[in-house]
Design a protein around this motif. Sequence first.
Motif, PDB file in Angstrom:
ATOM      1  N   ASP A 294      14.559 -17.356 -13.358  1.00  8.55           N
ATOM      2  CA  ASP A 294      13.497 -16.663 -14.102  1.00  8.55           C
ATOM      3  C   ASP A 294      13.769 -15.159 -14.127  1.00  8.55           C
ATOM      4  N   ASP A 295      13.527 -14.524 -15.262  1.00  6.94           N
ATOM      5  CA  ASP A 295      13.695 -13.079 -15.414  1.00  6.94           C
ATOM      6  C   ASP A 295      12.372 -12.482 -15.894  1.00  6.94           C
ATOM      7  N   PRO A 296      11.545 -11.942 -14.965  1.00  8.88           N
ATOM      8  CA  PRO A 296      10.221 -11.433 -15.361  1.00  8.88           C
ATOM      9  C   PRO A 296      10.260 -10.237 -16.291  1.00  8.88           C
ATOM     10  N   THR A 297      11.411  -9.544 -16.399  1.00  6.82           N
ATOM     11  CA  THR A 297      11.481  -8.395 -17.312  1.00  6.82           C
ATOM     12  C   THR A 297      11.389  -8.832 -18.764  1.00  6.82           C
ATOM     13  N   ARG A 298      11.556 -10.116 -19.024  1.00  9.09           N
ATOM     14  CA  ARG A 298      11.469 -10.624 -20.391  1.00  9.09           C
ATOM     15  C   ARG A 298      10.014 -10.760 -20.851  1.00  9.09           C
ATOM     16  N   TYR A 299       9.080 -10.798 -19.919  1.00 11.39           N
ATOM     17  CA  TYR A 299       7.680 -10.975 -20.325  1.00 11.39           C
ATOM     18  C   TYR A 299       6.713 -10.019 -19.620  1.00 11.39           C
ATOM     19  N   ARG A 300       7.231  -9.134 -18.737  1.00 15.77           N
ATOM     20  CA  ARG A 300       6.376  -8.138 -18.095  1.00 15.77           C
ATOM     21  C   ARG A 300       6.973  -6.750 -18.291  1.00 15.77           C
ATOM     22  N   THR A 301       6.122  -5.771 -18.432  1.00 19.43           N
ATOM     23  CA  THR A 301       6.599  -4.401 -18.639  1.00 19.43           C
ATOM     24  C   THR A 301       6.689  -3.663 -17.307  1.00 19.43           C
ATOM     25  N   ASP A 302       7.501  -2.614 -17.286  1.00 16.03           N
ATOM     26  CA  ASP A 302       7.597  -1.767 -16.092  1.00 16.03           C
ATOM     27  C   ASP A 302       6.257  -1.111 -15.794  1.00 16.03           C
ATOM     28  N   GLU A 303       5.528  -0.763 -16.842  1.00 11.63           N
ATOM     29  CA  GLU A 303       4.227  -0.113 -16.666  1.00 11.63           C
ATOM     30  C   GLU A 303       3.241  -1.045 -15.946  1.00 11.63           C
ATOM     31  N   LEU A 304       3.276  -2.313 -16.324  1.00 13.45           N
ATOM     32  CA  LEU A 304       2.382  -3.287 -15.681  1.00 13.45           C
ATOM     33  C   LEU A 304       2.769  -3.491 -14.223  1.00 13.45           C
ATOM     34  N   ASP A 305       4.066  -3.600 -13.964  1.00 12.42           N
ATOM     35  CA  ASP A 305       4.535  -3.739 -12.586  1.00 12.42           C
ATOM     36  C   ASP A 305       4.090  -2.544 -11.745  1.00 12.42           C
ATOM     37  N   ASP A 306       4.227  -1.342 -12.300  1.00  8.27           N
ATOM     38  CA  ASP A 306       3.836  -0.127 -11.576  1.00  8.27           C
ATOM     39  C   ASP A 306       2.337  -0.126 -11.282  1.00  8.27           C
ATOM     40  N   GLU A 307       1.563  -0.576 -12.257  1.00 10.59           N
ATOM     41  CA  GLU A 307       0.102  -0.621 -12.088  1.00 10.59           C
ATOM     42  C   GLU A 307      -0.286  -1.521 -10.915  1.00 10.59           C
ATOM     43  N   TRP A 308       0.374  -2.680 -10.823  1.00  7.98           N
ATOM     44  CA  TRP A 308       0.023  -3.629  -9.770  1.00  7.98           C
ATOM     45  C   TRP A 308       0.619  -3.261  -8.418  1.00  7.98           C
ATOM     46  N   GLU A 309       1.706  -2.525  -8.412  1.00 10.80           N
ATOM     47  CA  GLU A 309       2.257  -2.064  -7.138  1.00 10.80           C
ATOM     48  C   GLU A 309       1.291  -1.121  -6.431  1.00 10.80           C
ATOM     49  N   LYS A 310       0.482  -0.413  -7.203  1.00  8.32           N
ATOM     50  CA  LYS A 310      -0.527   0.469  -6.620  1.00  8.32           C
ATOM     51  C   LYS A 310      -1.651  -0.333  -5.957  1.00  8.32           C
ATOM     52  N   LYS A 311      -1.736  -1.618  -6.285  1.00  4.08           N
ATOM     53  CA  LYS A 311      -2.774  -2.476  -5.713  1.00  4.08           C
ATOM     54  C   LYS A 311      -2.228  -3.344  -4.578  1.00  4.08           C
ATOM     55  N   ASP A 312      -1.016  -3.060  -4.134  1.00  2.00           N
ATOM     56  CA  ASP A 312      -0.338  -3.863  -3.113  1.00  2.00           C
ATOM     57  C   ASP A 312      -1.289  -4.188  -1.959  1.00  2.00           C
ATOM     58  N   PRO A 313      -1.456  -5.479  -1.630  1.00  2.00           N
ATOM     59  CA  PRO A 313      -2.409  -5.854  -0.573  1.00  2.00           C
ATOM     60  C   PRO A 313      -2.053  -5.301   0.801  1.00  2.00           C
ATOM     61  N   LEU A 314      -0.767  -5.131   1.083  1.00  2.00           N
ATOM     62  CA  LEU A 314      -0.372  -4.581   2.379  1.00  2.00           C
ATOM     63  C   LEU A 314      -0.704  -3.100   2.469  1.00  2.00           C
ATOM     64  N   VAL A 315      -0.443  -2.356   1.399  1.00  2.00           N
ATOM     65  CA  VAL A 315      -0.734  -0.918   1.377  1.00  2.00           C
ATOM     66  C   VAL A 315      -2.230  -0.690   1.534  1.00  2.00           C
ATOM     67  N   ARG A 316      -3.004  -1.470   0.802  1.00  2.00           N
ATOM     68  CA  ARG A 316      -4.467  -1.327   0.831  1.00  2.00           C
ATOM     69  C   ARG A 316      -5.030  -1.586   2.224  1.00  2.00           C
ATOM     70  N   PHE A 317      -4.599  -2.686   2.833  1.00  2.00           N
ATOM     71  CA  PHE A 317      -5.135  -3.051   4.143  1.00  2.00           C
ATOM     72  C   PHE A 317      -4.597  -2.117   5.232  1.00  2.00           C
ATOM     73  N   ARG A 318      -3.375  -1.657   5.050  1.00  2.00           N
ATOM     74  CA  ARG A 318      -2.785  -0.710   6.008  1.00  2.00           C
ATOM     75  C   ARG A 318      -3.622   0.583   6.057  1.00  2.00           C
ATOM     76  N   LYS A 319      -4.006   1.073   4.883  1.00  2.00           N
ATOM     77  CA  LYS A 319      -4.831   2.294   4.830  1.00  2.00           C
ATOM     78  C   LYS A 319      -6.160   2.073   5.551  1.00  2.00           C
ATOM     79  N   PHE A 320      -6.748   0.919   5.333  1.00  2.00           N
ATOM     80  CA  PHE A 320      -8.029   0.598   5.972  1.00  2.00           C
ATOM     81  C   PHE A 320      -7.891   0.594   7.496  1.00  2.00           C
ATOM     82  N   LEU A 321      -6.830  -0.060   7.988  1.00  2.00           N
ATOM     83  CA  LEU A 321      -6.644  -0.171   9.437  1.00  2.00           C
ATOM     84  C   LEU A 321      -6.245   1.156  10.062  1.00  2.00           C
ATOM     85  N   GLU A 322      -5.441   1.919   9.368  1.00  2.00           N
ATOM     86  CA  GLU A 322      -5.024   3.215   9.910  1.00  2.00           C
ATOM     87  C   GLU A 322      -6.216   4.152  10.077  1.00  2.00           C
TER      88      GLU A 322
END
Length: 360
Positions: free
Chosen positions: A268-296
Amino acid sequence: MKHVLESVESQFEMFQILNEDGKIVNKDDMPDLSDDDLKEIMRRMVYTRILDQRSIALNRQGRLGFYAPTAGQEASQLGSQYALEQDDFLLPAYRDVPQLIWQGLPLYQAFLFSRGHFHGNQFPEDVKGLSPQIIIGAQYTQAAGVALGMKKRGKKSVAVTYTGDGGTSQGDFYEGINFAGAYGAPAIFFIQNNHFAISVPVEMQTNAKTLAQKAVAAGIEGIQVDGMDVLAVYAVTKDARERAINGDGPTLIETITYRYGPHTMAGDDPTRYRTDELDDEWEKKDPLVRFRKFLEEKKLWSSEDEDKVIEEAKGDIKKAIKKADEYPKQTVTDLIENMHEELPPNLQEQLEEYKEKESK
């Protein structure tokens, strides 16, 4: 009719506890978790992210077989599993191996499952679950049956199953939730909506504004939750489980999430159906980053804690893949003998033929 539809859809707003910055936005529904619980959830998410990275590398090296990446869906997967009890029965899809591992499946057996080895499906007695389902949606009808069996036996446990947004287009999806609803079976049905199934956008799968609202037609509870928020996923799962074991029937939970990698490692090649902009948008919502900030902010997590978990995961993975490598190779005769309790004549004939070949 349009007014009726809009009134239904308006009721399915996304449930959230932590926002993208790790701030609590819903104090009233904050789950009752100890500091140790919070740290353990983070440990599991970090461990699973490393497991995903190493599994992708092992797949590329030819040391694993089928593999579906999990990065991005840790909150959805592990937040839900953490709310379960040991006697609850898991019916996962092929991306949901992490839940089985945290429910007790040895890591080396998860690797053997990926390789198609029969021992990967021979779960320890205390691990309640089935092997990850490859047939999309089939686990929904199985979960309804397992849940009904629990109800008839008077067990205080639930059957929990997962599918992706694409799975909701399968007939088994509707049959499963309808059957469970009709019999009041203690089941929890997860839709992990990562927006693209294999490659088709969810907007082309259905005209419904949410997938959670499909619960209405089956007469069961339905909720949409932020699948990048581990606390929100835990809270709705815990609530669904309590209601199920108390006789209030099944729940359909749609987790809004995202997979950062391809659908599977099978080309599978997700670049054929997903944009870099969309990937960037969701990387900002990363569940590990979010929970890490809360715990820190609560002084419960540090870079030293994270490094310790990363090294632990790498060490466990190294031992597990070594054990999988040392496990006796599966033979054709193993395959034939494991398929039937009593072999039909044609397979008995083939068994004898392959026994002779393998003895040379």
